[in-house]
Design a protein around this motif. Structure first.
Motif, mmCIF file in Angstrom:
data_model
loop_
_atom_site.group_PDB
_atom_site.id
_atom_site.type_symbol
_atom_site.label_atom_id
_atom_site.label_comp_id
_atom_site.label_asym_id
_atom_site.label_seq_id
_atom_site.Cartn_x
_atom_site.Cartn_y
_atom_site.Cartn_z
ATOM 1 N N ARG A 27 0.829 -1.207 0.000
ATOM 2 C CA ARG A 27 0.000 0.000 0.000
ATOM 3 C C ARG A 27 0.863 1.255 0.000
ATOM 4 O O ARG A 27 1.972 1.252 0.508
ATOM 5 N N GLY A 29 0.220 5.305 0.958
ATOM 6 C CA GLY A 29 -0.744 6.279 1.438
ATOM 7 C C GLY A 29 -2.097 5.668 1.744
ATOM 8 O O GLY A 29 -3.128 6.316 1.555
ATOM 9 N N GLY A 30 -2.100 4.406 2.156
ATOM 10 C CA GLY A 30 -3.349 3.716 2.467
ATOM 11 C C GLY A 30 -4.057 3.138 1.261
ATOM 12 O O GLY A 30 -5.076 2.453 1.396
#
Length: 213
Positions: A27, A29-30
Motif C-alpha cells: 500500500r 498512502g493507504g
C-alpha cells in the motif's frame, strides 16, 4: 487478504479449497498498489475437463474402469457438485462466480473423488442465504454444465439432486426446482449471448474506424 481468510474459513468448515499459504499487499498512502495470494498448487484436472474425459462412451486407456464405471464416476462427481453448493449455503456462503471452471477434481482409482473450489474472489459470507441466492447458485452451476458438451439432462439433474437431497429426505419432488432452474438458465444464456454480440459489434465498429483512418 480477504481471499486468504475466506479460504481458511472454508477449510475449517470441511469445504475443500486450495490451501492459502500467504497473502501479500503493498500500500501507498493507504491505497492498495499491488497484491498477491499464494496457495498450494493443484495438479488435478479442472471439473469441465474431467467430465469431458470420463463421460465419453470409450474406456479411458490409463485405468481399469469400464465405460459404465466411468459414467458412474462422472455422475458421482456431478452429485458432489450440488452437495458442495449445499455446504456453501448451509454455512452462509454465496459465490457469484461458481462454475465448473472454478472446481478441480481430486481422484485416483483407490479413493472417492473430491471437488476442490478455487478462485474465491466472488465468495462472501452473508447473513442469510435467500431463495433467490439459492437459485442463483444453482443457475450458475447449471449454465456451466450446459456449456460442457458431455453433460446431458441426466447429469444436470444429478447436480440438482445433490443440492436438494439431505439425510432422511426420502423421495425428492425436484420438478418445480427443475422448471425454475431451466427458466433462469435460459435467461442467463440469453444475456451472455447479447453481451457477446454487443462486444463483437463494438469490435467490428472499431475495426471499421481504424480502416477508414
Amino acid at each position: 487478504l480477504r481471499a486468504f481468510r475466506l479460504g481458511h474459513s472454508l477449510l475449517t468448515r470441511r469445504i475443500a479449497t486450495a490451501l492459502p499459504l500467504a497473502a501479500i499487499e503493498r500500500r501507498k498512502g493507504g491505497v492498495l498498489q499491488e497484491n498477491i495470494l499464494i496457495t498450494e498448487a493443484l495438479h488435478w484436472p479442472r471439473l469441465d475437463n474431467f467430465l469431458l474425459t470420463w463421460l465419453t462412451g470409450t474406456p479411458h486407456p490409463t485405468n481399469d474402469l469400464t465405460a459404465s464405471q466411468q459414467r458412474h464416476l462422472a455422475m458421482m462427481v456431478l452429485y458432489q457438485m450440488g452437495r458442495l453448493l449445499q455446504q456453501l449455503h448451509d454455512n452462509r456462503f454465496a459465490h457469484r462466480d461458481l462454475k465448473a471452471a472454478n472446481l478441480f477434481v481430486g481422484w485416483d482409482i483407490s479413493h472417492r473423488p473430491q471437488l476442490v473450489l478455487i478462485d474465491l474472489d466472488g465468495l462472501k459470507q452473508v447473513r442469510r442465504v435467500t431463495t433467490r441466492r439459492q437459485f442463483q447458485g444453482l443457475m450458475r452451476l447449471n449454465v456451466s454444465l450446459l456449456q460442457c458438451p458431455a453433460v446431458n439432462n441426466c447429469g444436470q439433474l444429478r447436480m440438482l439432486l445433490g443440492y436438494l437431497r439431505r439425510p432422511g429426505s426420502g423421495r425428492i419432488a425436484f420438478k418445480p426446482y427443475w422448471r425454475v432452474l431451466e427458466r433462469w438458465s435460459a435467461r442467463k444464456l440469453q444475456r451472455q449471448l447479447k453481451k457477446r454480440q454487443t462486444l463483437q459489434r463494438h469490435e467490428r465498429q472499431q475495426a471499421t474506424r481504424s480502416t477508414q483512418v
